[in-house]
Design an enzyme around this catalytic site. Structure first.
Site, PDB file in Angstrom:
ATOM      1  N   PHE A   1      25.206  39.727 111.962  1.00 23.96           N
ATOM      2  CA  PHE A   1      23.952  40.003 111.356  1.00 23.96           C
ATOM      3  C   PHE A   1      23.496  41.528 111.802  1.00 23.96           C
ATOM      4  O   PHE A   1      23.426  41.678 113.094  1.00 23.96           O
ATOM      5  CB  PHE A   1      22.928  39.317 111.190  1.00 23.96           C
ATOM      6  CG  PHE A   1      21.922  39.711 110.437  1.00 23.96           C
ATOM      7  CD1 PHE A   1      22.004  39.575 108.853  1.00 23.96           C
ATOM      8  CD2 PHE A   1      20.741  40.390 110.958  1.00 23.96           C
ATOM      9  CE1 PHE A   1      21.020  40.004 108.019  1.00 23.96           C
ATOM     10  CE2 PHE A   1      19.831  40.788 109.862  1.00 23.96           C
ATOM     11  CZ  PHE A   1      19.839  40.692 108.766  1.00 23.96           C
TER      12      PHE A   1
ATOM     13  N   ASP B   1      24.522  45.558 119.527  1.00 21.22           N
ATOM     14  CA  ASP B   1      23.271  45.178 118.810  1.00 21.22           C
ATOM     15  C   ASP B   1      22.563  44.063 119.689  1.00 21.22           C
ATOM     16  O   ASP B   1      22.673  43.027 119.451  1.00 21.22           O
ATOM     17  CB  ASP B   1      23.635  44.650 117.486  1.00 21.22           C
ATOM     18  CG  ASP B   1      22.445  44.533 116.502  1.00 21.22           C
ATOM     19  OD1 ASP B   1      21.077  44.484 117.144  1.00 21.22           O
ATOM     20  OD2 ASP B   1      22.634  44.007 115.360  1.00 21.22           O
TER      21      ASP B   1
ATOM     22  N   LYS C   1      13.142  44.136 117.356  1.00 23.29           N
ATOM     23  CA  LYS C   1      12.343  43.031 117.084  1.00 23.29           C
ATOM     24  C   LYS C   1      11.016  43.028 117.999  1.00 23.29           C
ATOM     25  O   LYS C   1       9.995  43.054 117.774  1.00 23.29           O
ATOM     26  CB  LYS C   1      13.124  41.698 117.088  1.00 23.29           C
ATOM     27  CG  LYS C   1      14.001  41.719 115.671  1.00 23.29           C
ATOM     28  CD  LYS C   1      14.472  40.212 115.457  1.00 23.29           C
ATOM     29  CE  LYS C   1      15.006  40.219 114.145  1.00 23.29           C
ATOM     30  NZ  LYS C   1      16.460  40.609 113.723  1.00 23.29           N
TER      31      LYS C   1
HETATM   32  C1  LIG Z   1      17.201  41.164 112.914  1.00 24.38           C
HETATM   33  C2  LIG Z   1      18.433  41.835 113.242  1.00 24.38           C
HETATM   34  C3  LIG Z   1      18.707  43.134 112.612  1.00 24.38           C
HETATM   35  C4  LIG Z   1      18.023  43.845 111.477  1.00 24.38           C
HETATM   36  O1  LIG Z   1      16.728  44.015 111.803  1.00 24.38           O
HETATM   37  P1  LIG Z   1      15.466  44.323 110.892  1.00 24.38           P
HETATM   38  O2  LIG Z   1      14.258  45.018 111.613  1.00 24.38           O
HETATM   39  O3  LIG Z   1      15.217  43.360 109.887  1.00 24.38           O
HETATM   40  O4  LIG Z   1      16.146  45.483 109.783  1.00 24.38           O
HETATM   41  C5  LIG Z   1      19.913  43.520 113.158  1.00 24.38           C
HETATM   42  N1  LIG Z   1      20.615  43.146 113.972  1.00 24.38           N
HETATM   43  C6  LIG Z   1      20.166  41.979 114.666  1.00 24.38           C
HETATM   44  C7  LIG Z   1      21.133  41.136 115.539  1.00 24.38           C
HETATM   45  C8  LIG Z   1      18.894  41.274 114.037  1.00 24.38           C
HETATM   46  O5  LIG Z   1      18.711  39.976 114.486  1.00 24.38           O
END
Ligand SMILES: *Cc1c(COP(=O)(O)O)cnc(C)c1O
Length: 402
Positions: free
Chosen positions: A140, A225, A259
């Protein structure tokens, strides 16, 4: 137990519900939070073992963060990125130090934006005809068009075609599949060290080292990420540090985060090695790293360093994982630090993980169903042993009472 909040919200008229129902109809309306506790509008108390999806890692209403926000709001809210401000400079240098140095930081406002920036870095560094970003199935990376295409949950792509060109997906933890997918059009590999939304799937120890070697061999950016895993959540400052020496030369080229960086105030960041970073005019955003968000992030980082948040996450994570295995119908656990999934014997109890999460909510514990059979737990990094025991008791009541 009745789900009173469902009724009170529903009573106001679901036909007129003013929010797009992208998240479903919420069963509860929270009005206040403190540390690991949340309170709804009827005063009912909950333990927050989800942290707004790994965001409020220091707990709700953390005094240092609240004071920083209040003070900054009275001092200077915004001047644009044509100027620098002290909070942003400190946050950037702390992030760079925690990444092992020799890099630079670009601030944005969300996780998806940090990935968008990373994709642009891949294309810029790839150059002539090399623009494909290879990512993992079940990954994701966000919901904007490009980050949605990077996201390896293919069922999410359906309605939004055509998605931007230049993405390719391979099975996670499968180095042969990755090698087989690489060709002269590739510019970068983009991976999570723990697939949070994909079910809390942890990268194998050898896998990331082999990914690094493949990236070197094919001159690709290794982009990690850390939007969900970053900032102590996994028991290290960044998840990649479980796999590579934090001080060493062998490490990712680009790391994204968001986050937990503002403990609830929206801010994201891209860290990149200096030699692959953006240069003047190549990227920009109005709000990214503005003083309010950066002062929240500065308070977060100072607090996390003062309490050694990664170490807290590691020890609390070990404790929580161990105790989860004593809960009836918990078959197995996986994860790193305080990013944990508990696999539930959903067949035996006749409920999906989502339904179990709803029962937990009614019993005063916030968790979520991350797959149809697994709960995700991501409590604050400074969660107390008493709150862990209380959460285990609630889970035992919910899962044992079948
Ligand atoms: C939550 C998340 C995103 C997206 O972040 P947003 O602030 O919702 O755009 C991207 N990568 C990972 C691994 C995430 O957990």
């Amino acid at each position: 137990m009745d789900s009173m909040n469902t009724k009170t919200i529903a009573a106001e008229g679901l036909d007129d519900y003013p929010l797009m129902r992208t998240y479903g109809i919420p069963p509860v309306q929270f009005v206040r939070g403190s540390g690991t506790e949340l309170f709804d509008r009827e005063g009912k108390r909950y333990l927050d073992f989800l942290c707004g999806l790994a965001v409020t890692s220091l707990g709700h209403s953390h005094p240092a963060v609240a004071d920083a926000i209040a003070e900054q709001a009275r001092t200077l809210l915004h001047v644009s990125n044509l100027f620098e401000t002290a909070p942003g400079l400190e946050v950037a240098s702390t992030i760079n130090r925690l990444q092992g140095g020799r890099g630079q930081v670009f601030f944005c406002n969300s996780g998806a934006e940090s990935i968008e920036g990373a994709i642009k870095l891949a294309r810029k560094n790839g150059g002539d005809g090399r623009h494909v970003v290879v990512s993992a199935l079940k990954s994701f990376h966000g919901r904007t068009l490009a980050t949605l295409h990077a996201t390896g949950k293919l069922e999410m792509h359906g309605a939004f075609q055509p998605l931007p060109d230049g993405f390719r997906h391979v099975p996670y933890n499968d180095i042969e599949a990755l090698e087989g997918a690489l060709d002269s059009s590739c510019a970068a590999v983009l991976l999570e060290v723990v697939q949070g939304e994909g079910g809390v799937n942890v990268a194998d120890a050898e896998y990331l080292a082999e990914v690094r070697s493949l990236c070197d061999k094919h001159n690709l950016l290794m982009m990690i990420d850390e939007v969900q895993t970053g900032l102590g959540r996994t028991g290290k400052w960044f998840g990649w540090q479980h796999y590579f020496d934090p001080e060493g030369d062998v490490r990712p080229d680009v790391v994204t985060m968001a986050k937990a960086l503002g403990n609830g105030v929206p801010i994201g960041a891209i860290w990149a090695k200096k030699e692959v970073a953006f240069e003047a005019g190549e990227h920009a955003t109005t709000f990214g790293g503005q003083p309010l968000a950066a002062s929240a992030a500065r308070a977060v980082l100072r607090t996390m360093e003062a309490i050694d948040a990664p170490e807290l996450a590691k020890s609390a994570g070990d404790e929580l994982m161990g105790k989860l295995l004593t809960v009836p119908h918990v078959l197995d656990t996986r994860g790193l630090g305080l990013l944990i999934a508990a696999e539930i014997d959903t067949a035996a109890i006749g409920k999906s993980a989502g339904e179990v999460a709803l029962s937990c909510l009614e019993a005063g514990l916030v968790v979520n169903g991350v797959t149809p059979t697994a709960l995700r737990l991501a409590p604050p990094l400074n969660v107390s042993p008493e709150h862990i025991d209380e959460a285990i008791q609630i889970l035992t009541n919910v899962l044992g009472g079948e």
